[in-house]
Design a protein around this motif. Structure first.
Motif, PDB file in Angstrom:
ATOM      1  N   LEU A   3     -10.972 -15.338 -22.146  1.00 12.74           N
ATOM      2  CA  LEU A   3     -10.051 -14.935 -23.208  1.00 12.74           C
ATOM      3  C   LEU A   3      -9.116 -13.822 -22.734  1.00 12.74           C
ATOM      4  N   ALA A   4      -9.610 -12.907 -21.930  1.00 10.83           N
ATOM      5  CA  ALA A   4      -8.763 -11.832 -21.397  1.00 10.83           C
ATOM      6  C   ALA A   4      -7.699 -12.403 -20.464  1.00 10.83           C
TER       7      ALA A   4
ATOM      8  N   ASN B 210      -5.065 -14.166 -22.551  1.00  9.69           N
ATOM      9  CA  ASN B 210      -4.221 -13.162 -23.206  1.00  9.69           C
ATOM     10  C   ASN B 210      -3.197 -12.592 -22.227  1.00  9.69           C
TER      11      ASN B 210
ATOM     12  N   TRP C 110       1.052 -13.062 -22.392  1.00  7.23           N
ATOM     13  CA  TRP C 110       2.019 -11.965 -22.455  1.00  7.23           C
ATOM     14  C   TRP C 110       2.876 -11.897 -21.210  1.00  7.23           C
TER      15      TRP C 110
ATOM     16  N   LEU D 292       0.287  -5.958 -25.066  1.00  5.87           N
ATOM     17  CA  LEU D 292      -0.872  -6.454 -24.324  1.00  5.87           C
ATOM     18  C   LEU D 292      -2.096  -5.602 -24.623  1.00  5.87           C
TER      19      LEU D 292
ATOM     20  N   SER E  82      -3.224  -6.353 -28.328  1.00  5.77           N
ATOM     21  CA  SER E  82      -3.883  -7.658 -28.478  1.00  5.77           C
ATOM     22  C   SER E  82      -5.239  -7.665 -27.776  1.00  5.77           C
ATOM     23  N   HIS E  83      -5.356  -6.972 -26.639  1.00  4.84           N
ATOM     24  CA  HIS E  83      -6.641  -6.895 -25.946  1.00  4.84           C
ATOM     25  C   HIS E  83      -7.657  -6.124 -26.796  1.00  4.84           C
TER      26      HIS E  83
ATOM     27  N   LEU F 197      -8.785  -8.427 -29.599  1.00  4.05           N
ATOM     28  CA  LEU F 197      -9.738  -9.408 -29.073  1.00  4.05           C
ATOM     29  C   LEU F 197     -11.089  -8.764 -28.796  1.00  4.05           C
TER      30      LEU F 197
END
Length: 99
Positions: free
Chosen positions: A22-23, A26, A30, A61, A64-65, A68
């Protein structure tokens, strides 16, 4: 031996509290958005790219990280859910199913 297998399945590898897959997804999203928008800035006149513009993407970024990370703490298998959903959308369903 059994405990190691269960631990590996229950605790997926993480990058700063976010599951690895997922990282990376992401970061890739971006980065590609940044490249596309920078290309648009370079193609269109007057070719003025603000100096703070890359900082906006780094900030987004980071935000959003963080989001998450919060969600993956509640549901540790969220990466598998999202990646399986993406795989379902990528499969092409034939127009006519053979029986």
């Amino acid at each position: 031996m059994r405990q190691k297998v269960l631990k590996a399945l229950a605790n997926p590898p993480r990058i700063f509290y976010v599951p690895y897959n997922l990282a990376m997804l992401n970061f890739f999203f971006w980065f590609m958005l940044f490249v596309v928008i920078m290309a648009v800035f370079l193609i269109l006149p007057p070719h003025d790219i603000p100096m703070w513009y890359p900082l906006v993407f780094l900030g987004l970024l980071f935000i959003s990280h963080t989001i998450l990370g919060i969600y993956s703490r509640k549901d540790s298998q969220i990466a598998q859910i999202i990646l399986s959903t993406i795989k379902i959308f990528n499969k092409r369903i034939p127009k006519r199913l053979k029986v």
